[in-house]
Design a protein around this motif. Structure first.
Motif, PDB file in Angstrom:
ATOM      1  N   LEU A  91      54.269  97.915  22.581  1.00 11.89           N
ATOM      2  CA  LEU A  91      55.252  98.977  22.409  1.00 11.89           C
ATOM      3  C   LEU A  91      56.552  98.420  21.839  1.00 11.89           C
ATOM      4  O   LEU A  91      57.158  99.011  20.946  1.00 11.89           O
ATOM      5  N   TYR A  92      56.959  97.254  22.345  1.00 16.70           N
ATOM      6  CA  TYR A  92      58.204  96.646  21.867  1.00 16.70           C
ATOM      7  C   TYR A  92      58.096  96.234  20.399  1.00 16.70           C
ATOM      8  O   TYR A  92      58.979  96.521  19.596  1.00 16.70           O
ATOM      9  N   LEU A  93      57.022  95.563  20.060  1.00 13.42           N
ATOM     10  CA  LEU A  93      56.855  95.102  18.677  1.00 13.42           C
ATOM     11  C   LEU A  93      56.802  96.273  17.700  1.00 13.42           C
ATOM     12  O   LEU A  93      57.352  96.204  16.600  1.00 13.42           O
ATOM     13  N   GLU A  94      56.159  97.351  18.105  1.00 14.92           N
ATOM     14  CA  GLU A  94      56.097  98.538  17.245  1.00 14.92           C
ATOM     15  C   GLU A  94      57.459  99.222  17.142  1.00 14.92           C
ATOM     16  O   GLU A  94      57.875  99.636  16.064  1.00 14.92           O
ATOM     17  N   SER A  95      58.157  99.337  18.278  1.00 16.09           N
ATOM     18  CA  SER A  95      59.442 100.048  18.265  1.00 16.09           C
ATOM     19  C   SER A  95      60.502  99.303  17.466  1.00 16.09           C
ATOM     20  O   SER A  95      61.405  99.918  16.910  1.00 16.09           O
ATOM     21  N   THR A  96      60.395  98.001  17.415  1.00 15.83           N
ATOM     22  CA  THR A  96      61.382  97.211  16.687  1.00 15.83           C
ATOM     23  C   THR A  96      60.962  96.950  15.243  1.00 15.83           C
ATOM     24  O   THR A  96      61.699  96.323  14.493  1.00 15.83           O
ATOM     25  N   GLY A  97      59.770  97.407  14.882  1.00 18.84           N
ATOM     26  CA  GLY A  97      59.292  97.218  13.519  1.00 18.84           C
ATOM     27  C   GLY A  97      58.718  95.838  13.256  1.00 18.84           C
ATOM     28  O   GLY A  97      58.421  95.493  12.120  1.00 18.84           O
ATOM     29  N   LEU A  98      58.569  95.030  14.290  1.00 19.76           N
ATOM     30  CA  LEU A  98      58.023  93.692  14.119  1.00 19.76           C
ATOM     31  C   LEU A  98      56.508  93.702  13.951  1.00 19.76           C
ATOM     32  O   LEU A  98      55.913  92.727  13.536  1.00 19.76           O
ATOM     33  N   LEU A  99      55.898  94.816  14.284  1.00 22.22           N
ATOM     34  CA  LEU A  99      54.448  94.966  14.154  1.00 22.22           C
ATOM     35  C   LEU A  99      54.176  96.363  13.641  1.00 22.22           C
ATOM     36  O   LEU A  99      54.698  97.337  14.164  1.00 22.22           O
ATOM     37  N   ALA A 100      53.361  96.444  12.626  1.00 20.56           N
ATOM     38  CA  ALA A 100      52.989  97.772  12.101  1.00 20.56           C
ATOM     39  C   ALA A 100      52.307  98.541  13.218  1.00 20.56           C
ATOM     40  O   ALA A 100      51.541  97.986  13.996  1.00 20.56           O
ATOM     41  N   GLN A 101      52.578  99.816  13.292  1.00 24.77           N
ATOM     42  CA  GLN A 101      51.983 100.634  14.343  1.00 24.77           C
ATOM     43  C   GLN A 101      50.476 100.595  14.225  1.00 24.77           C
ATOM     44  O   GLN A 101      49.906 100.842  13.177  1.00 24.77           O
ATOM     45  N   SER A 102      49.832 100.245  15.325  1.00 22.75           N
ATOM     46  CA  SER A 102      48.381 100.182  15.356  1.00 22.75           C
ATOM     47  C   SER A 102      47.819 101.447  15.966  1.00 22.75           C
ATOM     48  O   SER A 102      48.477 102.141  16.697  1.00 22.75           O
ATOM     49  N   LYS A 103      46.596 101.727  15.668  1.00 25.95           N
ATOM     50  CA  LYS A 103      45.921 102.882  16.268  1.00 25.95           C
ATOM     51  C   LYS A 103      45.469 102.488  17.651  1.00 25.95           C
ATOM     52  O   LYS A 103      44.877 101.445  17.854  1.00 25.95           O
ATOM     53  N   ALA A 104      45.756 103.309  18.652  1.00 25.45           N
ATOM     54  CA  ALA A 104      45.387 103.020  20.039  1.00 25.45           C
ATOM     55  C   ALA A 104      43.921 103.265  20.259  1.00 25.45           C
ATOM     56  O   ALA A 104      43.288 104.061  19.667  1.00 25.45           O
TER      57      ALA A 104
END
Length: 104
Positions: A91-104
């Motif tokens: 959640l943190y990596l996605e919210s900060t843009g450090l990780l492209a949003q992945s499909k859950a």
């Protein structure tokens, strides 16, 4: 609980630490947290919005001091999937843009 609200709105970490000192069990409590509807597109996922403060802090991109305080108080929560079946670090990596949003 107030801790969820503070994490949701990225309150200063010293305030969050004071709340944790007064009520350390607050880090274990789960609460319904409203998120943008683009993250929750169907009714099945809506029930996944029950989150402990760490997940709230990570989802909304809180600072490292806040996240560290929450983990130090209740380490087990760091390895617990909650919102959208994700770990707090996801959640943190996605919210900060450090990780492209992945499909859950």
């Amino acid at each position: 609980h107030i801790l969820h609200t503070l994490c949701r709105f990225n309150a200063p970490s010293d305030i969050i630490q004071k709340v944790i000192q007064v009520d350390p069990d607050a880090v274990k409590q789960v609460q319904y947290v409203k998120v943008n509807s683009n993250h929750v597109q169907n009714e099945t996922l809506r029930s996944s919005q029950l989150m402990p403060p760490l997940h709230v802090a990570c989802f909304f991109g809180s600072d490292a001091d806040t996240i560290s305080s929450l983990i130090r108080t209740y380490p087990l929560i760091a390895v617990t999937k909650r919102f959208l079946g994700k770990y707090p670090v996801q959640l943190y990596l996605e919210s900060t843009g450090l990780l492209a949003q992945s499909k859950a």
